[in-house]
Design an enzyme around this catalytic site. Sequence first.
Site, PDB file in Angstrom:
ATOM      1  N   HIS A  17       0.849  -1.196   0.000  1.00  0.00           N
ATOM      2  CA  HIS A  17       0.000   0.000   0.000  1.00  0.00           C
ATOM      3  C   HIS A  17       0.881   1.240   0.000  1.00  0.00           C
ATOM      4  CE1 HIS A  17      -4.087  -1.626   1.555  1.00  0.00           C
ATOM      5  NE2 HIS A  17      -3.445  -2.579   0.916  1.00  0.00           N
ATOM      6  N   GLU A  47       0.760   3.962   1.783  1.00  0.00           N
ATOM      7  CA  GLU A  47       1.135   4.444   3.107  1.00  0.00           C
ATOM      8  C   GLU A  47       2.269   3.617   3.724  1.00  0.00           C
ATOM      9  OE1 GLU A  47      -3.481   4.824   2.973  1.00  0.00           O
ATOM     10  OE2 GLU A  47      -1.937   3.596   2.032  1.00  0.00           O
ATOM     11  N   CYS A  57      -6.832   2.363   5.040  1.00  0.00           N
ATOM     12  CA  CYS A  57      -7.528   1.153   5.482  1.00  0.00           C
ATOM     13  C   CYS A  57      -7.092   0.824   6.914  1.00  0.00           C
ATOM     14  CB  CYS A  57      -7.182  -0.014   4.543  1.00  0.00           C
ATOM     15  SG  CYS A  57      -5.459  -0.565   4.691  1.00  0.00           S
ATOM     16  N   CYS A  90      -3.216   0.180   7.209  1.00  0.00           N
ATOM     17  CA  CYS A  90      -2.413   1.396   7.111  1.00  0.00           C
ATOM     18  C   CYS A  90      -2.663   2.327   8.301  1.00  0.00           C
ATOM     19  CB  CYS A  90      -2.695   2.111   5.797  1.00  0.00           C
ATOM     20  SG  CYS A  90      -2.107   1.158   4.374  1.00  0.00           S
TER      21      CYS A  90
END
Length: 162
Positions: A53, A55, A83, A86
């Site tokens: 991801h 992040e 999410c 993260c």
Amino acid sequence: MTQEEKYMKAAMREAKKAYALDEVPIGCVIVQNDKIIARGYNRRNTEGNTLAHAELTAIKKASKKTGDWRLEDCTMYVTLEPCQMCAGAIVQSRMKKVVIASMNPKAGCAGSVLNLLQMAEFNHQVEIERGVLEEQCSAMLSGFFRELREKKKRNAEPEKPM
């Protein structure tokens, strides 16, 4: 242009890198002392890795750059609400603030489904600012998913006989 808009535009440039790879266009930058120290964009399909991801990539790079897992004097700018994975990493990194463009009513954990960034029960809470360049980031995400649906529809249509 505000500082928030300047850095969100940088996060949008990262999201466009994901878009070019047919990844969900999510981008992120981390700023310390008015300087971008880390960048990331979604690469889950490209890497075949759930953890890829934007992040998490940016947090890893920022920690390497600063030489510390604690990012207490940093601000993250991200094009889509984090999410649960993260958001947990953001809290664990002790990030000072997160600036979010678009909220994610289906999976967001900075206020939409849950707000893991500001749970009083945790030992750290993160300041949140929402809605910076929201329209532009939402339009990019909507366009991506519209194109994805159209591709699936085209691929599902039977070929016409000659």
